[in-house]
Design a protein around this motif. Structure first.
Motif, short mmCIF file in Angstrom:
data_model
loop_
_atom_site.label_atom_id
_atom_site.label_comp_id
_atom_site.label_asym_id
_atom_site.label_seq_id
_atom_site.Cartn_x
_atom_site.Cartn_y
_atom_site.Cartn_z
N LEU A 4 0.95 -1.08 -0.01
CA LEU A 4 -0.02 0.00 0.03
C LEU A 4 0.76 1.29 -0.03
O LEU A 4 1.74 1.30 0.86
CB LEU A 4 -0.91 0.19 1.29
N LYS A 5 0.65 2.30 -0.98
CA LYS A 5 1.43 3.30 -1.05
C LYS A 5 0.83 4.56 -0.17
O LYS A 5 -0.22 4.71 -0.14
CB LYS A 5 1.42 3.95 -2.63
N MET A 6 1.56 5.16 0.69
CA MET A 6 1.08 5.94 1.72
C MET A 6 0.76 7.29 0.89
O MET A 6 1.34 7.65 0.06
CB MET A 6 2.09 6.29 2.86
N TRP A 36 -11.87 -5.08 10.89
CA TRP A 36 -10.85 -5.89 11.82
C TRP A 36 -9.79 -4.80 11.92
O TRP A 36 -9.38 -3.75 11.14
CB TRP A 36 -10.12 -6.70 11.29
N THR A 37 -9.08 -4.75 13.12
CA THR A 37 -7.90 -4.08 13.20
C THR A 37 -6.61 -4.56 13.75
O THR A 37 -6.88 -5.68 14.51
CB THR A 37 -8.28 -2.76 14.33
N ARG A 38 -5.57 -4.01 13.50
CA ARG A 38 -4.08 -4.70 13.80
C ARG A 38 -3.39 -3.57 14.10
O ARG A 38 -3.35 -2.58 13.38
CB ARG A 38 -3.62 -5.64 12.90
N SER A 39 -2.58 -3.58 15.37
CA SER A 39 -1.89 -2.44 15.85
C SER A 39 -0.36 -2.85 15.58
O SER A 39 0.14 -3.86 15.45
CB SER A 39 -2.07 -2.16 17.26
N LEU A 40 0.40 -1.75 15.05
CA LEU A 40 1.82 -1.87 14.90
C LEU A 40 2.55 -0.57 15.06
O LEU A 40 2.14 0.50 14.76
CB LEU A 40 2.12 -1.97 13.36
N GLN A 41 3.56 -0.71 15.93
CA GLN A 41 4.49 0.77 16.45
C GLN A 41 5.62 0.63 15.57
O GLN A 41 6.33 -0.51 15.36
CB GLN A 41 4.78 0.27 17.55
N PHE A 42 5.87 1.79 15.12
CA PHE A 42 7.19 1.86 14.41
C PHE A 42 7.82 3.30 14.58
O PHE A 42 6.85 4.12 14.57
CB PHE A 42 6.99 1.39 13.16
N LEU A 52 3.92 -0.32 3.62
CA LEU A 52 3.10 -0.99 4.60
C LEU A 52 2.54 -2.07 3.87
O LEU A 52 2.00 -1.99 2.87
CB LEU A 52 2.11 -0.03 5.04
N TRP A 53 2.83 -3.35 4.53
CA TRP A 53 2.47 -4.58 4.16
C TRP A 53 1.46 -5.38 4.72
O TRP A 53 1.55 -5.28 5.98
CB TRP A 53 3.67 -5.58 3.79
N LEU A 54 0.30 -5.55 3.91
CA LEU A 54 -0.74 -6.49 4.78
C LEU A 54 -0.78 -7.86 4.36
O LEU A 54 -0.43 -7.99 3.11
CB LEU A 54 -2.29 -5.87 4.61
N LYS A 55 -0.75 -8.96 5.27
CA LYS A 55 -0.75 -10.35 4.76
C LYS A 55 -2.11 -11.02 5.24
O LYS A 55 -2.51 -10.64 6.46
CB LYS A 55 0.65 -10.75 5.77
N ASN A 56 -2.53 -12.04 4.64
CA ASN A 56 -3.74 -12.64 4.96
C ASN A 56 -4.74 -11.90 5.16
O ASN A 56 -5.38 -11.85 6.18
CB ASN A 56 -3.37 -13.67 5.96
N LEU A 57 -5.13 -11.17 4.07
CA LEU A 57 -6.38 -10.31 4.25
C LEU A 57 -7.60 -11.21 4.36
O LEU A 57 -8.48 -10.74 5.19
CB LEU A 57 -6.45 -9.40 3.07
N ASN A 64 -1.85 -9.56 9.64
CA ASN A 64 -1.21 -8.90 10.23
C ASN A 64 -0.31 -7.80 9.50
O ASN A 64 -0.65 -7.81 8.09
CB ASN A 64 0.00 -9.89 10.95
N CYS A 65 0.32 -7.02 9.93
CA CYS A 65 0.83 -5.82 9.20
C CYS A 65 2.38 -5.69 9.47
O CYS A 65 2.88 -6.05 10.40
CB CYS A 65 0.29 -4.34 9.61
N SER A 66 3.20 -5.06 8.67
CA SER A 66 4.41 -5.13 8.51
C SER A 66 5.03 -3.82 7.77
O SER A 66 4.41 -3.40 6.97
CB SER A 66 5.37 -6.37 8.15
N ILE A 67 5.98 -3.19 8.40
CA ILE A 67 6.39 -2.12 7.62
C ILE A 67 7.97 -2.40 6.92
O ILE A 67 8.94 -2.83 7.86
CB ILE A 67 6.56 -0.81 8.67
N MET A 68 8.26 -1.94 5.78
CA MET A 68 9.57 -2.12 5.14
C MET A 68 10.29 -0.67 4.90
O MET A 68 9.50 0.22 4.47
CB MET A 68 9.46 -2.87 3.73
#
Length: 524
Positions: A4-6, A36-42, A52-57, A64-68
């Motif tokens: 996802l592009k910010m 649904w919501t998932r939290s991520l701190q960075f 920002l990457w989203l997995k298993n939508l 879950n979410c992850s940031i590269m």
């Protein structure tokens, strides 16, 4: 995996805050429906590039979410550190001059008796004044009733220098910018020190034999002048022909100062009180009653006034804030009163909430409802002035129980929560209480350092404080002109912004020093 592009505006927010953020990953249908919501701190750094990457939508329980990090951020505080080092070196140099002058005091007194004045240039660079010796009795004597307290002008100069630097950009650092809504790192101390000056000046003129009716006329005329100058400043159409009333902005900083000055000075003149340590509240009970009534009006209008299509008592920014549920409710009752009383075309069209919260409703941070609390702040400044005559009352005021308890209860010791958040855009009660506490402590330190112990002459802040109206008007009118602003090679660099803003602010300090030496002061 989905990348996802910010949004560019959202990326700007991240770059400005440079702190840990809480991310909410939601379905593409947001904001109407949040599944649904998932939290991520960075920790986001400035000029960094992230994905920002989203997995298993398809599986909510395993999403879950992850940031590269696509490109590493830069350290944006290096230039600021260098600037602080330079300022510390200048302060150290000034302090050495002060120590040298203290050591040379006996020689100075001998040479002064011989009419030798070669040490005067040293005094102008920040050394303590030698024209008056420190005594235990600081009560103003009749012979020196017109004596001007340097600490008040120095305090005013400090407030003005901070304001000019922030208005010019503050080096484009996020902590110098006006908050988008709740919270406010910048300090607008002008209203407070104006209240303190009112008490001293009126008291001096009354002892000089002037009548209260003549002083009331002077207060009214000065308020009108401030208001008209403010209209000229906030409507910069100097080279484009006559101003049109159709889009004339009515509120502004000087307009708020004019209103606060008119109300507080009138209360001070109409209340016949004699100063007495620790009894300022009792002696000023009619004025306090008027201020309390004004605050009750503010509370009732803020939390009880029905606003069309908005919840009663709303204090948010509107737009996409609060999940986009109150798009047209920017400022709640404060914004509604301004739009109804002044008209949408006569208030500020680009509030600080416009970029972050995508608001499209005009909102004026110097509006009508917030001006009630500015009266409270000026009146608190007037009450604090009692310690300038009676040092024994300092400890009574220093505790500041009423303000600290009020602040704790209203905000729940937080920025965004509580009954009334700290908000400069609204000039909320908690914001005024916070600023008044800080202003009192700062004024106490400045007064003790300059007027009691004579450790510091107030330079260089003393000079813009003596010409505050001229410096404020000048920095607003000539903001976009050389040498206060020039075209930058790299507008994304903190280095050029910091150099430009520090140079422009220092130039106004130098101009005020030249005017001080020439004895040129603009007073109204």
């Amino acid at each position: 995996h989905i990348a996802l592009k910010m949004d560019e505006a959202l990326l700007t927010v991240i770059n400005d805050l440079e702190t840990d953020l809480l991310w909410l990953c939601v379905t593409p249908g947001w904001p109407p429906m949040q599944l649904w919501t998932r939290s991520l701190q960075f920790h986001f750094g400035e000029h960094g590039n992230y994905s920002l990457w989203l997995k298993n939508l398809n599986n909510v329980s395993h999403t879950n979410c992850s940031i590269m990090v696509n490109s590493n951020p830069v350290n944006s505080y290096i230039r600021e550190c260098h600037t602080h080092k330079c300022l510390i070196m200048l302060c150290s140099y000034s302090q050495r001059l002060t120590i040298f002058n203290l050591l040379m005091r006996p020689l100075y007194l001998v040479l002064k008796s011989s009419h030798v004045n070669f040490l005067l240039p040293i005094q102008e660079l920040g050394s303590p004044r030698m024209d008056a010796l420190v005594t235990d009795n600081i009560l103003p004597s009749p012979a020196s009733s017109s004596r001007r307290l340097r600490s008040l002008d120095t305090f005013r100069g400090i407030s003005l220098v901070i304001m000019v630097f922030v208005n010019y950009g503050g080096g484009r650092y996020w902590f110098f910018k006006h908050s988008s809504w709740n919270g406010e790192p910048n300090l607008d101390l002008f209203v407070f020190i104006m209240g303190t000056s009112i008490a001293l000046s009126i008291n001096s003129m009354l002892r000089g034999g002037k009548s209260r009716s003549s002083l009331l006329r002077k207060v009214l005329w000065r308020s009108i002048q401030l208001f008209l100058i403010g209209l000229f400043i906030v409507n910069p159409n100097y080279c484009l022909g006559p101003l049109s009333f159709n889009n004339l902005r009515i509120p502004g900083v000087l307009q708020r100062l004019a209103w606060s000055y008119l109300v507080v000075a009138s209360l001070d003149l109409l209340v016949d009180a004699w100063w007495s340590p620790g009894l300022d509240v009792l002696l000023y009970w009619p004025a306090w009653l008027c201020v309390v009534v004004l605050e009750i009006i503010w509370l009732c209008l803020t939390f009880l006034l029905p606003v069309p299509d908005c919840p009663t008592g709303y204090l948010g920014p509107g737009g996409i804030g609060d999940m986009g549920l109150h798009v047209n409710c920017t400022g709640g009752a404060a914004g509604y009163i301004d739009r109804w009383l002044l008209g949408e075309n006569h208030i500020y069209q680009s509030p600080s909430s416009k970029v972050i919260y995508a608001t499209h409703m005009p909102y004026d941070p110097e509006g009508v409802l917030g001006s009630i609390n500015s009266v409270l702040m000026a009146f608190l400044g007037l009450q604090v002035s009692i310690f300038l005559f009676f040092p024994a009352a300092v400890m009574v005021h220093l505790i500041e129980k009423r303000r600290i308890i009020t602040l704790t209860v209203l905000t729940e010791c937080s920025t965004d929560k509580g009954f009334i958040p700290v908000n400069k855009n609204l000039w909320s009660l908690s914001y005024v209480t916070t600023l008044a506490c800080f202003a009192f402590v700062l004024l106490l330190l400045v007064y003790y350092t300059i007027d009691v112990k004579k450790w510091w002459s107030g330079a260089p802040f003393y000079y813009p404080g003596m010409n505050s109206i001229l410096v404020y008007v000048g920095h607003e009118v000539f903001e976009g002109y050389f040498p206060f602003r020039w075209r930058m090679v790299n507008s994304q660099s903190h280095t050029e912004h910091l150099i430009q803003n520090v140079f422009a602010t220092s130039l106004w300090v130098f101009i005020s020093y030249i005017l001080y030496r020439k004895r040129i002061f603009w007073k109204i």
